[in-house]
Write a protein that holds these residues in place. Sequence first.
Motif, short mmCIF file in Angstrom:
data_model
loop_
_atom_site.label_atom_id
_atom_site.label_comp_id
_atom_site.label_asym_id
_atom_site.label_seq_id
_atom_site.Cartn_x
_atom_site.Cartn_y
_atom_site.Cartn_z
N SER A 1 40.40 -9.84 26.33
CA SER A 1 39.93 -10.15 24.99
C SER A 1 38.69 -9.33 24.65
O SER A 1 38.57 -8.79 23.54
CB SER A 1 39.65 -11.64 24.87
OG SER A 1 39.15 -11.96 23.60
N ALA A 2 37.77 -9.23 25.60
CA ALA A 2 36.56 -8.44 25.36
C ALA A 2 36.91 -6.96 25.18
O ALA A 2 36.36 -6.29 24.29
CB ALA A 2 35.58 -8.62 26.52
N LEU A 3 37.83 -6.45 26.00
CA LEU A 3 38.25 -5.06 25.86
C LEU A 3 38.93 -4.84 24.51
O LEU A 3 38.71 -3.82 23.85
CB LEU A 3 39.18 -4.65 26.99
CG LEU A 3 38.52 -4.22 28.29
CD1 LEU A 3 39.55 -4.09 29.40
CD2 LEU A 3 37.76 -2.91 28.09
N ALA A 4 39.76 -5.79 24.10
CA ALA A 4 40.46 -5.67 22.82
C ALA A 4 39.45 -5.54 21.68
O ALA A 4 39.62 -4.71 20.78
CB ALA A 4 41.38 -6.87 22.61
N ALA A 5 38.41 -6.35 21.71
CA ALA A 5 37.39 -6.27 20.66
C ALA A 5 36.68 -4.92 20.70
O ALA A 5 36.38 -4.34 19.64
CB ALA A 5 36.39 -7.42 20.82
N ALA A 6 36.41 -4.41 21.90
CA ALA A 6 35.71 -3.13 22.02
C ALA A 6 36.59 -1.95 21.59
O ALA A 6 36.11 -1.02 20.94
CB ALA A 6 35.23 -2.93 23.45
N ILE A 7 37.86 -2.01 21.92
CA ILE A 7 38.76 -0.89 21.61
C ILE A 7 39.17 -0.90 20.15
O ILE A 7 39.34 0.14 19.53
CB ILE A 7 39.99 -0.91 22.55
CG1 ILE A 7 39.52 -0.65 23.99
CG2 ILE A 7 41.03 0.11 22.12
CD1 ILE A 7 40.59 -0.89 25.05
N GLY A 8 39.33 -2.08 19.59
CA GLY A 8 39.63 -2.19 18.17
C GLY A 8 41.07 -1.88 17.82
O GLY A 8 41.99 -2.10 18.62
N PRO A 9 41.30 -1.35 16.61
CA PRO A 9 42.65 -1.21 16.08
C PRO A 9 43.53 -0.22 16.84
O PRO A 9 44.75 -0.22 16.64
CB PRO A 9 42.44 -0.77 14.63
CG PRO A 9 41.05 -0.29 14.55
CD PRO A 9 40.28 -0.96 15.65
N ALA A 10 42.98 0.60 17.69
CA ALA A 10 43.80 1.52 18.48
C ALA A 10 44.59 0.79 19.56
O ALA A 10 45.57 1.32 20.09
CB ALA A 10 42.92 2.59 19.13
N LEU A 11 44.20 -0.43 19.86
CA LEU A 11 44.83 -1.18 20.95
C LEU A 11 46.20 -1.71 20.56
O LEU A 11 46.37 -2.28 19.49
CB LEU A 11 43.93 -2.34 21.38
CG LEU A 11 44.43 -3.13 22.58
CD1 LEU A 11 44.26 -2.32 23.86
CD2 LEU A 11 43.69 -4.45 22.69
N LEU B 1 43.39 -4.28 34.90
CA LEU B 1 43.85 -4.43 33.52
C LEU B 1 44.36 -3.08 33.03
O LEU B 1 43.85 -2.03 33.44
CB LEU B 1 42.72 -4.91 32.63
CG LEU B 1 42.12 -6.27 32.99
CD1 LEU B 1 40.98 -6.60 32.03
CD2 LEU B 1 43.17 -7.36 32.96
N MET B 2 45.35 -3.13 32.15
CA MET B 2 45.90 -1.90 31.60
C MET B 2 45.92 -1.99 30.07
O MET B 2 46.88 -2.47 29.49
CB MET B 2 47.30 -1.64 32.14
CG MET B 2 47.84 -0.28 31.70
SD MET B 2 49.44 0.11 32.42
CE MET B 2 50.47 -1.13 31.63
N PRO B 3 44.84 -1.52 29.44
CA PRO B 3 44.88 -1.40 27.99
C PRO B 3 45.85 -0.28 27.59
O PRO B 3 45.80 0.82 28.15
CB PRO B 3 43.45 -1.03 27.61
CG PRO B 3 42.62 -1.50 28.78
CD PRO B 3 43.51 -1.27 29.97
N VAL B 4 46.74 -0.58 26.67
CA VAL B 4 47.66 0.41 26.12
C VAL B 4 47.23 0.63 24.68
O VAL B 4 47.06 -0.33 23.92
CB VAL B 4 49.12 -0.08 26.22
CG1 VAL B 4 50.07 0.90 25.55
CG2 VAL B 4 49.52 -0.31 27.67
N VAL B 5 47.04 1.91 24.34
CA VAL B 5 46.53 2.25 23.02
C VAL B 5 47.51 3.14 22.26
O VAL B 5 48.39 3.77 22.86
CB VAL B 5 45.15 2.95 23.12
CG1 VAL B 5 44.11 2.03 23.73
CG2 VAL B 5 45.25 4.25 23.92
N ARG B 6 47.35 3.18 20.96
CA ARG B 6 48.21 4.02 20.13
C ARG B 6 47.94 5.50 20.37
O ARG B 6 48.84 6.33 20.29
CB ARG B 6 47.98 3.71 18.65
CG ARG B 6 48.42 2.33 18.22
CD ARG B 6 48.21 2.06 16.76
NE ARG B 6 48.14 0.73 16.25
CZ ARG B 6 48.61 -0.39 16.75
NH1 ARG B 6 49.21 -0.38 17.87
NH2 ARG B 6 48.48 -1.54 16.15
#
Length: 177
Positions: free
Chosen positions: A25-35, A57-62
């Motif tokens: 959740s914290a990473l999602a807020a930091a990465i923003g709309p690219a996530l 954790l594996m953030p996947v971005v656009r």
Amino acid sequence: MPPPIRVELVPHDPRWAQAARERASALAAAIGPALVAVHHIGSTAIAGIHAKPVLDLMPVVRDLAALDARRGEVEALGYRWWGEYGLPGRRYCTLSDAADERRLVHAHCYEAGSAEAGRHLAFRDYLRAHARVAAEYDAVKLRCRVRHPEDSHAYSDCKHAWIQRAQAQALRWRAGE
């Protein structure tokens, strides 16, 4: 390159799932709309096996360029940014406890559609679906820890061949072969 850490393996802790959600959740807020999504991967995501008490954790971005533009926001959470760290198309970040430098999170960031992201998810899902294979992995991990208790890099190298074989099986399984 982050320095090697002591290899501490502990039994699975069901609280890791909630901790992963909180960090995601914290990473999602930091990465923003690219996530696109943040996935909990690695051994802490597999019930019944030992793991280092470090969340993968594996953030996947656009788009990786959009992620790179948010580097400052990710670093503001306390993550150290390592760049590709030997894997083209990845952004690797680590989060450690500020007080004692104990590693807390490894973040492996990929672009949506990346073969590497697919490989990680296939491996995780394959181990979750095949308890016997997960038990084999657990035995490999315990053997490698005995051989390399103070060097996480050597520990990872020790597991590498087994993981490569299991990932190939996981990808065939995912493809329905």
